[in-house]
Design an enzyme around this catalytic site. Sequence first.
Site, PDB file in Angstrom:
ATOM      1  N   ASP A   9       0.843  -1.191   0.000  1.00  0.00           N
ATOM      2  CA  ASP A   9       0.000   0.000   0.000  1.00  0.00           C
ATOM      3  C   ASP A   9       0.882   1.247   0.000  1.00  0.00           C
ATOM      4  O   ASP A   9       1.664   1.462   0.928  1.00  0.00           O
ATOM      5  CB  ASP A   9      -0.896  -0.045   1.249  1.00  0.00           C
ATOM      6  CG  ASP A   9      -1.986   1.016   1.229  1.00  0.00           C
ATOM      7  OD1 ASP A   9      -2.010   1.823   0.290  1.00  0.00           O
ATOM      8  OD2 ASP A   9      -2.792   1.023   2.171  1.00  0.00           O
ATOM      9  N   ASP A  99      -3.811   2.444  -5.435  1.00  0.00           N
ATOM     10  CA  ASP A  99      -2.518   2.482  -4.747  1.00  0.00           C
ATOM     11  C   ASP A  99      -2.264   1.300  -3.818  1.00  0.00           C
ATOM     12  O   ASP A  99      -1.394   1.358  -2.965  1.00  0.00           O
ATOM     13  CB  ASP A  99      -2.370   3.796  -3.975  1.00  0.00           C
ATOM     14  CG  ASP A  99      -3.273   3.844  -2.756  1.00  0.00           C
ATOM     15  OD1 ASP A  99      -4.339   3.217  -2.786  1.00  0.00           O
ATOM     16  OD2 ASP A  99      -2.900   4.492  -1.772  1.00  0.00           O
ATOM     17  N   GLU A 100      -3.013   0.216  -3.971  1.00  0.00           N
ATOM     18  CA  GLU A 100      -2.726  -0.953  -3.136  1.00  0.00           C
ATOM     19  C   GLU A 100      -3.093  -2.241  -3.852  1.00  0.00           C
ATOM     20  O   GLU A 100      -3.936  -2.259  -4.738  1.00  0.00           O
ATOM     21  CB  GLU A 100      -3.434  -0.857  -1.781  1.00  0.00           C
ATOM     22  CG  GLU A 100      -4.916  -0.699  -1.893  1.00  0.00           C
ATOM     23  CD  GLU A 100      -5.602  -0.504  -0.538  1.00  0.00           C
ATOM     24  OE1 GLU A 100      -5.273  -1.229   0.403  1.00  0.00           O
ATOM     25  OE2 GLU A 100      -6.472   0.369  -0.471  1.00  0.00           O
TER      26      GLU A 100
HETATM   27 MG   LIG Z   1      -2.435   3.931   0.333  1.00  0.00          MG
END
Ligand SMILES: [Mg+2]
Length: 387
Positions: A9, A99-100
């Site tokens: 993440d 974003d992960e």
């Molecule tokens: Mg993040």
Amino acid sequence: VSTTILHADLDAFFASVEQRDDPRLQGRPVIVGGGVVLAASYEARARGVRSAMGGAQARRLCPDAVVVRPRFDAYLEASRAVHVVFEQTTPIVEALSIDEAFLDVRGLERIAGTPVEIAARLRREVRLRVGLPITIGVARTRFLAKVASGVAKPDGLLVVPPEREEAFLDPLPVGMLWGVGPRTAAKLRDRGILTAGQAAALDEATLVRLLGRGTGRHAHALVHRRDRRPPRGRRRRPGRRSMGAQSALGRRRTTPEAARVVLVRLVDKLARRLRSAGLACRTVVLRLRFDDSTRATRSHTLPLATAQTSTILVAACDLLAVARPLIERRGLTLVGVTLTNLSDDVTGQLVLPFDARARALDAALDDVRERFGSKAITRAVLVRRRP
Ligand SMILES: [Mg+2]
């Protein structure tokens, strides 16, 4: 080795991209988005600034923050670059949002090292090749890996070996459990249940009485680290085709910045509705009406279905940015967002393994949907969204 699930993440994603690209912002509190906070750097978070907070409140909390305009192209490009690093790490990657992602590194020991070594290398690679800090949790299940990365943030690496799972989870505040939303956490706290361990001491019937059937059962499974696998062979249920919301704007001429604030609220509302229905969308449609009663629509189709607010928001704000000249010329009187291309959301499930290298990731997800159905995500959503 059974601890083979990595949850990777990026830290304060949008804000980190801004700090990466402008050295003057490094080490300083940075807020992305002037109207509504889209992201805050850790320096700003330390002062109480949070995503989705109003800009005025954020500036009150942190008057010396540097407020920057979002650059969605830069974020999408960074997201793609990080995803390339993921794909080169293991064939089994499941993107959870912009974003992960979850990565399963089982079977890679001999060629790539232990999961911990792989995670450490992945963090170095992302830093080196993309220039961004990323936190990784390593554990036996997706749930534990996700919770571990949350604990390890920012710029950290945390491994939860099987024999340490209970000791890791029990002292954590209930709100840190993936799938336990603020309302459920507040309800538990009201009863004096502050930690996962305290919740684990209750039997399932008690949790069901406190939280309702779906949420209670799910919470019980979570705190006992049980992965309640959905029954096989469920078919996708026929559902609705689209979901929309709109907002009429006042008589005064609306600035693009004000339109963006309205858009953020609409997307936030819709994404929540999407998740509570256990759905994901692939296409985001922006609908605009102008002073002269003319209308325009713009749409964007994502590479993967998502139910994540941030991903949908990026697409919607992108569309709004493209329409900016039109808005400035004609004046805006209504903003609407419609989410289409809906499908059951699978992001709450443990869907490994499948070979994402052999197939396109979206095809793999379709396949998984066919085989596993939507049971698991319904549970997660119940916990997060229903009282
Ligand atoms: Mg993040």
